[in-house]
Design a protein around this motif. Structure first.
Motif: not given
Length: 213
Positions: A32-40
């Motif tokens: 999620a951090a790498r793709l710039g999105v949340s964990v959900t």
């Protein structure tokens, strides 16, 4: 495209091309951090990849990219040979003059790329060639199934058999033979050559670890 779709497409491509090799642990928070999105959305993407049988969940390890061995490799090429061979046989009786011209143009562009030494372009061209024939032969189902089969097996893009000039020349000759059979409406020959062509890729992959293009 939703964030879950985005995460799925990125991870699918990275697994398919070998950027994320078999055996790699996938941590939802890190992805999620790498793709710039949340964990959900990442968790949703991982569930979809599990349904695709590209990742598995293990106790105390979480999600791990499936490491496919020789048996899976043989099965993959076997299914490809059957599906794409059938597509070629059916295409011989269904292909139109316009579709043949499009296939000829694709083959010509691949031959020109090979002659110019642009071998890195040939793998993608070959995939388009094969899938186009499957679409022509089985527009209701076969084309979609051929894509699903190809998407199910991770392959390193840098190890394509098309990067070997001698192998590439043989594969282009096989494409030419398939085209001639389609032009002549010879489904039996089109299927046989397609199967032999795919199986040749399997042999090369086993011997050299090349990608199934």
């Amino acid at each position: 495209m939703s964030k879950a779709d985005y995460a799925y497409e990125v991870l699918l491509e990275e697994i398919r091309t070998g950027q994320i090799p078999g055996g790699t642990a996938l941590r939802a928070a890190a992805v999620a951090a790498r793709l710039g999105v949340s964990v959900t959305p990442v968790r949703e993407a991982l569930r979809r990849l599990e349904k695709d049988r590209l990742i598995s969940y293990e106790a105390h390890h979480g999600a791990t990219v499936v490491d496919l061995g020789d048996e899976a490799l043989a099965e993959f090429y076997g299914v490809r040979a059957v599906v794409e061979g059938l597509g070629a046989r059916l295409a011989a009786s269904r292909v139109t003059a316009v579709e043949l011209a499009d296939l000829r143009e694709l083959h010509r562009s691949m031959a020109e790329a090979a002659a110019a030494g642009r071998l890195e372009e040939l793998g993608a061209g070959s995939e388009r060639f094969h899938l186009r024939i499957a679409d022509i032969g089985g527009p209701a189902f076969l084309g979609q199934h051929a894509r699903a089969v190809r998407a199910s097996f991770p392959v390193p893009a840098t190890a394509s058999l098309w990067l070997d000039p001698e192998v590439a020349a043989r594969q282009l000759e096989a494409h030419e033979r398939i085209l001639r059979a389609l032009e002549e409406g010879d489904g039996t020959t089109a299927e046989r050559v397609m199967i032999e062509h795919v199986e040749a890729g399997a042999v090369h992959r086993r011997e050299h670890g090349a990608s199934p293009a």
